[in-house]
Design a protein around this motif. Structure first.
Motif, short mmCIF file in Angstrom:
data_model
loop_
_atom_site.label_atom_id
_atom_site.label_comp_id
_atom_site.label_asym_id
_atom_site.label_seq_id
_atom_site.Cartn_x
_atom_site.Cartn_y
_atom_site.Cartn_z
N VAL A 27 36.32 34.53 35.03
CA VAL A 27 35.53 33.28 34.45
C VAL A 27 34.75 33.69 33.18
N ALA A 28 34.91 33.09 32.04
CA ALA A 28 34.28 33.28 30.86
C ALA A 28 33.80 32.09 30.36
N GLY A 29 32.51 32.04 29.53
CA GLY A 29 31.91 30.81 28.87
C GLY A 29 31.04 30.29 29.66
N GLU A 30 31.06 28.97 29.47
CA GLU A 30 29.84 28.15 30.22
C GLU A 30 30.72 27.54 31.43
N VAL A 31 29.92 27.65 32.54
CA VAL A 31 30.19 26.82 33.77
C VAL A 31 29.14 25.59 33.91
N ASP A 32 29.69 24.35 33.84
CA ASP A 32 28.71 23.38 33.90
C ASP A 32 29.47 22.12 34.63
N MET A 33 29.02 20.96 34.57
CA MET A 33 29.68 19.99 35.08
C MET A 33 31.05 19.50 34.77
N ALA A 34 31.24 19.99 33.40
CA ALA A 34 32.70 19.47 33.00
C ALA A 34 33.81 20.70 33.46
N THR A 35 33.36 21.98 33.53
CA THR A 35 34.12 23.11 33.64
C THR A 35 34.38 23.64 35.06
N ALA A 36 33.05 23.26 36.07
CA ALA A 36 33.05 23.50 37.43
C ALA A 36 34.24 23.43 38.23
N PRO A 37 34.92 22.08 38.03
CA PRO A 37 36.06 21.82 38.70
C PRO A 37 37.41 22.79 38.55
N ALA A 38 37.29 22.95 37.06
CA ALA A 38 38.46 24.00 36.95
C ALA A 38 38.20 25.52 37.44
N LEU A 39 37.10 25.76 37.82
CA LEU A 39 36.87 27.07 38.40
C LEU A 39 37.09 26.83 39.91
N PHE A 40 36.70 25.80 40.49
CA PHE A 40 37.22 25.41 41.92
C PHE A 40 38.75 25.51 41.91
N GLU A 41 39.28 25.01 41.21
CA GLU A 41 40.79 24.83 41.35
C GLU A 41 41.60 26.20 41.27
N ALA A 42 40.86 26.99 40.30
CA ALA A 42 41.47 28.37 39.91
C ALA A 42 41.32 29.13 41.09
N ALA A 43 40.26 28.95 41.94
CA ALA A 43 39.84 29.84 42.91
C ALA A 43 40.41 29.43 44.43
N THR A 44 41.20 28.15 44.24
CA THR A 44 41.76 27.61 45.41
C THR A 44 43.31 27.37 45.64
N PRO A 45 44.07 28.39 45.16
CA PRO A 45 45.44 28.01 45.10
C PRO A 45 46.05 28.03 46.82
N ASP A 46 47.00 27.22 46.88
CA ASP A 46 47.65 27.39 48.15
C ASP A 46 47.60 28.60 48.90
N ARG A 47 47.65 28.59 50.28
CA ARG A 47 47.74 29.86 51.25
C ARG A 47 46.96 30.91 50.61
N ILE A 48 45.79 30.73 50.25
CA ILE A 48 44.70 31.74 50.12
C ILE A 48 43.58 31.92 50.94
N THR A 49 43.32 32.99 51.71
CA THR A 49 42.30 33.31 52.58
C THR A 49 41.04 33.83 52.06
N GLY A 50 40.94 34.30 50.95
CA GLY A 50 40.05 35.07 50.48
C GLY A 50 39.82 35.04 48.90
N ALA A 51 38.62 35.12 48.14
CA ALA A 51 38.44 34.93 46.62
C ALA A 51 37.51 36.04 46.28
N THR A 52 37.57 36.60 45.10
CA THR A 52 36.94 37.39 44.24
C THR A 52 36.64 36.53 43.13
N ILE A 53 35.18 36.23 42.62
CA ILE A 53 34.89 35.42 41.54
C ILE A 53 34.21 36.39 40.46
N ASP A 54 34.84 36.60 39.53
CA ASP A 54 34.24 37.41 38.35
C ASP A 54 33.50 36.74 37.43
N LEU A 55 32.18 36.68 37.39
CA LEU A 55 31.35 35.82 36.51
C LEU A 55 30.64 36.66 35.58
#
Length: 104
Positions: A27-55
């Motif tokens: 993730v790069a830039g500003e994470v706010d009300m407008a962009t947070a849903p895109a972060l969640f969507e990118a982190a939750t594709p189908d059949r995933i059981t773990g996530a690493t979030i690089d902020l």
């Protein structure tokens, strides 16, 4: 996997790379009300059981972003890793989340 960012800050990006049952989201830039849903969507594709979030390239992080991390921690109990920038770390410390086990 890149998330459609139409109408969002052009400096924001959340790009997920899936390997097996895990996703790494950079993730790069500003994470706010407008962009947070895109972060969640990118982190939750189908059949995933773990996530690493690089902020580490995040320059702004608000309450909507904090809420997104909490939702991800609930979705991936024990398998979430978050690497914060100094700015994100400060926000998480102030909000009382600086000691979470998923925070690296």
């Amino acid at each position: 996997m890149s998330v459609d960012q139409e109408g969002q800050d052009p400096t924001f990006s959340a790009i997920g790379a899936v390997s097996g049952d895990r996703v790494v989201v950079t993730v790069a830039g500003e994470v706010d009300m407008a962009t947070a849903p895109a972060l969640f969507e990118a982190a939750t594709p189908d059949r995933i059981t773990g996530a690493t979030i690089d902020l580490r390239a995040v320059t702004f992080f608000d309450s909507a972003a904090i809420h997104t991390l909490i939702r991800l921690a609930e979705r991936f109990p024990g398998t979430l890793e978050v690497f914060p920038s100094d700015r994100v770390r400060r926000v998480l410390d102030i909000s009382g989340l600086g000691d979470q086990p998923w925070l690296r």
